[in-house]
Design an enzyme around this catalytic site. Structure first.
Site, short mmCIF file in Angstrom:
data_model
loop_
_atom_site.label_atom_id
_atom_site.label_comp_id
_atom_site.label_asym_id
_atom_site.label_seq_id
_atom_site.Cartn_x
_atom_site.Cartn_y
_atom_site.Cartn_z
N HIS A 134 34.20 48.03 36.64
CA HIS A 134 33.97 47.87 35.20
C HIS A 134 33.52 49.20 34.60
CE1 HIS A 134 33.80 43.69 36.58
NE2 HIS A 134 34.18 43.37 35.35
N ASP A 141 37.80 47.12 34.15
CA ASP A 141 37.83 46.08 33.12
C ASP A 141 36.77 46.31 32.05
OD1 ASP A 141 39.73 44.91 34.73
OD2 ASP A 141 38.75 42.96 34.84
N HIS A 171 36.05 38.27 25.33
CA HIS A 171 35.87 38.00 26.75
C HIS A 171 35.66 36.52 27.07
CE1 HIS A 171 34.75 38.90 30.93
NE2 HIS A 171 35.36 40.05 30.72
#
Ligand SMILES: [Zn+2]
Length: 264
Positions: A203, A59, A114
């Site tokens: 991530h 992500d 985000h």
């Protein structure tokens, strides 16, 4: 399109430490399966399969420092991954998006920014996802999966995801790689969350450093080193990393009621 079978389980049944991973068929809440119209509104946490594969998902990227180095490690291990990108960054770094695709991986939607979707009404949410999707189409990607920031969303928003033809893709485990720690410790936590059919959240960047807890250190570890160690450990256990789309083709999707209740 082939109809995906879905098992609805309790969220705790998906916890890798709970011991139920791999026994989802016997734990589903609807004995005869989830009606397909309802199934598409659920978030997919993992897949029910005995095959030795798991989905590796990244992500918050693409990140010019980390993503290319992670791609090199994935190539070395013959691993495939799904990148849930910030679409504004994807447009800015379309060269990295092309590299991801050329490596046999896939690119999917995380969002334009985000911000938690809990702050957005249904109309605003709908416009946000549609624009994020267009961003990706402008760099040659046709997304099929959507993972909301913080995996937070409301039931009404799930319906909007379904209507837009995207599947809500969550995860069954993570390595807590949004805070600083030793590479070995992060890799170990990630490897512990991997089982046949698991969806592991990692991530390749951190999109929201401003939200870090004040006592937490921002990540400055080597993300390429973490995935190198994690994939070595997975290989010892005979497990191979694939994209989430490929994993979804290997068995029934395992979902749980994961949306947030509450106002709006
Ligand atoms: Zn994120």
């Amino acid at each position: 399109m082939k109809r995906q079978r879905t098992f609805l389980v309790r969220r705790t049944d998906v916890d890798p430490a709970g011991g139920n991973a791999g026994r989802f068929a016997s734990r589903q809440l609807f004995r005869w399966g989830v009606p397909s119209a309802f199934a598409r509104m659920l978030g997919v946490l993992c897949v029910d399969t005995r095959e030795p594969v798991f989905a590796l998902t990244y992500d918050d990227g693409p990140d010019p420092d980390h993503t290319p180095r992670i791609l090199e490690v994935l190539a070395r291990h013959g691993a495939r991954a799904t990148f849930f990108v910030m679409t504004d960054r994807a447009v800015e770094h379309d060269d990295i998006v092309k590299k991801i695709i050329a490596g046999g991986h896939e690119v999917q939607v995380h969002g334009r920014d985000h911000e938690s979707m809990l702050t957005r009404g249904v109309g605003e949410f709908w416009r946000h996802v549609r624009r994020a999707r267009r961003d990706l189409e402008s760099v040659g990607v046709r997304p099929t999966l959507y993972r909301p920031p913080y995996m937070q969303f409301r039931r009404s928003q799930m319906m909007a995801v379904r209507l837009s033809g995207l599947t809500l893709a969550l995860a069954s485990g993570d390595s807590r790689d949004w805070e600083h720690d030793d590479e070995g410790a992060i890799a170990q936590r990630g490897a512990a969350a991997v089982f046949p059919g698991a969806v592991l959240l990692m991530h390749d960047s951190r999109a929201d450093p401003q939200t870090a807890r004040s006592e937490a250190e921002l990540p400055r570890f080597d993300r390429a080193d973490v995935i190198d160690r994690l994939l070595q450990e997975a290989a010892v256990r005979g497990l191979t990393a694939v994209t989430m789309t490929e994993l979804l083709g290997r068995g029934a999707a395992v979902a749980a009621r994961a949306y947030h209740r509450g106002p709006r």
